[in-house]
Enzyme design. Structure first.
Site, mmCIF file in Angstrom:
data_model
loop_
_atom_site.group_PDB
_atom_site.id
_atom_site.type_symbol
_atom_site.label_atom_id
_atom_site.label_comp_id
_atom_site.label_asym_id
_atom_site.label_seq_id
_atom_site.Cartn_x
_atom_site.Cartn_y
_atom_site.Cartn_z
ATOM 1 N N ASP A 63 0.852 -1.008 0.060
ATOM 2 C CA ASP A 63 -0.097 -0.082 -0.146
ATOM 3 C C ASP A 63 0.912 1.347 0.072
ATOM 4 O OD1 ASP A 63 -2.617 1.431 0.483
ATOM 5 O OD2 ASP A 63 -1.520 1.784 2.469
ATOM 6 N N ALA A 64 1.904 1.139 0.888
ATOM 7 C CA ALA A 64 2.711 2.412 0.999
ATOM 8 C C ALA A 64 3.676 2.638 -0.257
ATOM 9 C CB ALA A 64 3.699 2.210 2.177
#
Length: 136
Positions: free
Chosen positions: A20-21
């Site tokens: 996600d990051a």
């Protein structure tokens, strides 16, 4: 000295946390390359790439076009089948799980330092979204 990460022992949700990051950063960079500068425009456009619905769409397109290796498909399954929190209001459980599978794949590639493959899949993801939204 930093501790080595045993990537194979990480669960799918942990891989997705990393993915996600990574994906968020890659999307932000892509939007700057497209010439967007106003923060409101950047945020609004970023959601078309990073929402659970968009990520599930990307995953389906990657699978549909047979673009994932067997190993990558296994990582996606790990992410998709992992017990995670409640989905956001904007997505149902199945969509959220598929999005988690996509994020797990990106986290896995990042942690394995498979940077070229990560770039390749992100570029393909952008293409899918931009074709869908009529931006290409």
């Amino acid at each position: 000295m930093t501790k080595a990460i045993d990537i194979m022992s990480l669960n799918g949700v942990t891989l997705a946390y990393m993915g996600d990051a990574v994906y968020d950063q890659v999307v932000r960079h892509h939007l700057l390359e497209l010439g967007l500068e106003k923060v409101n425009d950047l945020h609004k456009t970023a959601t078309t790439y990073v929402s659970a619905n968009a990520q599930a769409f990307i995953l389906f397109r990657l699978i549909e076009n047979d673009m994932l290796t067997n190993e990558e498909r296994a990582v996606v399954r790990r992410g998709r089948n992992a017990k995670s929190g409640a989905p956001p209001k904007s997505a149902d459980v199945q969509t959220y799980r598929h999005a988690t599978g996509f994020e797990a794949l990106l986290g896995y590639l990042y942690l394995n330092e498979e940077n070229e493959r990560l770039k390749q899949l992100c570029a393909q993801a952008f293409s899918f979204i931009e074709q869908r939204d009529g931006k290409v």
